[in-house]
Design an enzyme around this catalytic site. Structure first.
Site, short mmCIF file in Angstrom:
data_model
loop_
_atom_site.label_atom_id
_atom_site.label_comp_id
_atom_site.label_asym_id
_atom_site.label_seq_id
_atom_site.Cartn_x
_atom_site.Cartn_y
_atom_site.Cartn_z
N GLN A 99 0.84 -1.20 0.00
CA GLN A 99 0.00 0.00 0.00
C GLN A 99 0.87 1.25 0.00
OE1 GLN A 99 -3.50 -0.71 3.03
NE2 GLN A 99 -1.70 -1.84 3.70
N HIS A 117 -1.33 1.50 -4.37
CA HIS A 117 -1.64 2.93 -4.24
C HIS A 117 -0.74 3.83 -5.07
CE1 HIS A 117 -3.83 2.20 -0.14
NE2 HIS A 117 -4.59 1.92 -1.18
N CYS A 125 -1.48 13.29 -15.31
CA CYS A 125 -2.40 14.39 -15.62
C CYS A 125 -3.69 14.20 -14.81
CB CYS A 125 -2.70 14.38 -17.12
SG CYS A 125 -3.96 15.55 -17.59
N CYS A 148 -2.90 18.64 -22.46
CA CYS A 148 -4.29 19.14 -22.32
C CYS A 148 -4.37 20.44 -21.52
CB CYS A 148 -5.17 18.07 -21.69
SG CYS A 148 -4.94 17.89 -19.93
N GLY A 185 3.03 -4.21 9.15
CA GLY A 185 2.92 -2.76 9.28
C GLY A 185 1.68 -2.16 8.67
N PRO A 212 3.58 -3.92 15.94
CA PRO A 212 3.76 -3.71 17.38
C PRO A 212 2.43 -3.57 18.13
CG PRO A 212 4.54 -1.79 16.13
CD PRO A 212 4.07 -2.81 15.13
N ALA A 229 8.96 -4.22 12.57
CA ALA A 229 9.32 -5.09 11.44
C ALA A 229 10.83 -5.20 11.25
CB ALA A 229 8.67 -4.56 10.17
P1 OAD Z 1 -1.59 2.93 9.02
O1 OAD Z 1 -0.92 4.20 9.38
O2 OAD Z 1 -3.06 2.86 9.07
O3 OAD Z 1 -1.04 1.78 9.98
C1 OAD Z 1 0.32 1.61 10.23
C2 OAD Z 1 0.47 0.34 11.03
O4 OAD Z 1 1.86 0.10 11.16
C3 OAD Z 1 -0.10 0.42 12.45
O5 OAD Z 1 -0.89 -0.74 12.70
C4 OAD Z 1 1.13 0.43 13.35
O6 OAD Z 1 0.93 -0.22 14.58
C5 OAD Z 1 2.12 -0.33 12.48
N1 OAD Z 1 3.53 -0.01 12.74
C6 OAD Z 1 4.08 1.16 13.19
N2 OAD Z 1 5.41 1.05 13.27
C7 OAD Z 1 5.73 -0.22 12.85
C8 OAD Z 1 6.95 -0.94 12.70
N3 OAD Z 1 8.14 -0.39 12.99
N4 OAD Z 1 6.90 -2.22 12.25
C9 OAD Z 1 5.69 -2.80 11.95
N5 OAD Z 1 4.52 -2.17 12.08
C10 OAD Z 1 4.53 -0.89 12.52
O7 OAD Z 1 -1.02 2.51 7.58
P2 OAD Z 1 -1.66 1.53 6.51
O8 OAD Z 1 -2.29 0.36 7.15
O9 OAD Z 1 -0.60 1.30 5.49
O10 OAD Z 1 -3.87 5.04 1.75
O11 OAD Z 1 -2.77 2.45 5.89
C11 OAD Z 1 -3.45 1.99 4.76
C12 OAD Z 1 -3.73 3.11 3.83
O12 OAD Z 1 -4.40 4.15 4.53
C13 OAD Z 1 -2.49 3.83 3.28
O13 OAD Z 1 -1.93 3.21 2.16
C14 OAD Z 1 -3.03 5.16 2.91
C15 OAD Z 1 -3.82 5.42 4.15
O14 OAD Z 1 -4.78 6.33 4.02
C16 OAD Z 1 -3.89 6.02 0.86
O15 OAD Z 1 -3.17 6.99 0.91
C17 OAD Z 1 -4.89 5.82 -0.24
#
Ligand code: OAD
Length: 245
Positions: A99, A117, A125, A148, A185, A212, A229
């Site tokens: 993601q 993503h 554009c 455009c 993560g 975590p 991680a």
């Molecule tokens: P989040 O910010 O929602 O979640 C991050 C996760 O990483 C949390 O569960 C933390 O506990 C965990 N975390 C933090 N530090 C860590 C480490 N050192 N090792 C392992 N895990 C750790 O991020 P995403 O789940 O990626 O979308 O969010 C999903 C999507 O929501 C993103 O791609 C973005 C966002 O809005 C868009 O921009 C479209």
């Protein structure tokens, strides 16, 4: 780790590694939902990461993405990114589904990557959607598309936008056919994380979670490895596949 699960993992042929913002946290790239350190703690998601926000204030959105891209440019892959790339070299079939838009998997050496993503290094554009490699450098912010005349934008998926169809089809195919699904993560709170985790469970894959914190997936995962991680991955991968590596 229970021995049957250890043995299963050691024999597995098709592995999906599904990554979220937490994977890059140890590289200094902020996550989205961790209190205090997340991107949306400082800025409003609606203003900065939606097509509506871009229409309202294109300059603000462009400049914020330039800031984020510079931060990403100065970041480096951490041990978890590197171990994932290493897995791809040594195990039969590893697919990374991410993601993240930061390109750190590529910089670590992974090749079989599906970006759900997009990637912040690319520009497209806003009107027509095609990726643009270059544009006329003027004082204007955001710059304009030379074909455009519309605004240019980063080639990332914002809220209220669809995941590119080819990426989604490839990702769901890999998840449907994998034996092991390792999610690292990701808070697992939003689509597509929820959908892909459910698909992995429905396909009877062993689901391994590295985070975590507690997430909604905890109750369903075969095992939850609690921690960062970059600290867990190198040790864990050696523990499981060390004999072959
Ligand atoms: P989040 O910010 O929602 O979640 C991050 C996760 O990483 C949390 O569960 C933390 O506990 C965990 N975390 C933090 N530090 C860590 C480490 N050192 N090792 C392992 N895990 C750790 O991020 P995403 O789940 O990626 O979308 O969010 C999903 C999507 O929501 C993103 O791609 C973005 C966002 O809005 C868009 O921009 C479209």
């Amino acid at each position: 780790m229970p021995k049957p699960l250890h043995d299963f993992l050691k024999q597995a042929q098709r592995i999906v590694v599904f990554t979220g913002a937490g994977l890059s946290a140890e590289s200094g790239v902020p996550t989205f939902r961790d209190a205090q350190t997340s991107l949306w703690t400082w800025y409003s998601l609606e203003d900065l990461a939606t097509p509506e926000g871009f229409v309202k204030n294109p300059r603000l959105v462009w400049e914020w993405h330039v800031w984020l891209r510079k931060l990403i440019d100065s970041a480096h892959p951490n041990p978890a990114h590197r171990v994932i790339a290493w897995m791809e070299e040594l195990l039969p079939e590893v697919t990374v589904i991410t993601q993240n838009v930061d390109g750190l998997h590529q910089r670590a050496g992974s090749q079989n990557i599906i970006e759900l993503h997009g990637n912040i290094q690319r520009t497209r554009c806003f009107n027509e959607g095609y990726v643009v490699g270059d544009w006329e450098k003027t004082e204007e912010i955001p710059p304009k598309c030379s074909v455009c005349g519309g605004y240019l934008r980063p080639d990332v998926v914002w809220y209220n936008e669809a995941i590119p169809e080819d990426a989604w089809l490839a990702a769901s195919h890999s998840v449907r056919h994998c034996e092991v699904f390792i999610t690292i993560g990701s808070s697992g709170l939003v689509y597509p994380a929820t959908e892909l985790c459910n698909l992995a469970l429905a396909s009877n894959a062993k689901v391994i979670q590295i985070n975590p914190r507690v997430t909604p997936l905890d109750a369903h995962a075969s095992i939850n490895l609690r921690g960062k991680a970059g600290q867990i991955m190198p040790k864990w991968v050696l523990e499981i596949w060390g004999g072959q590596i």
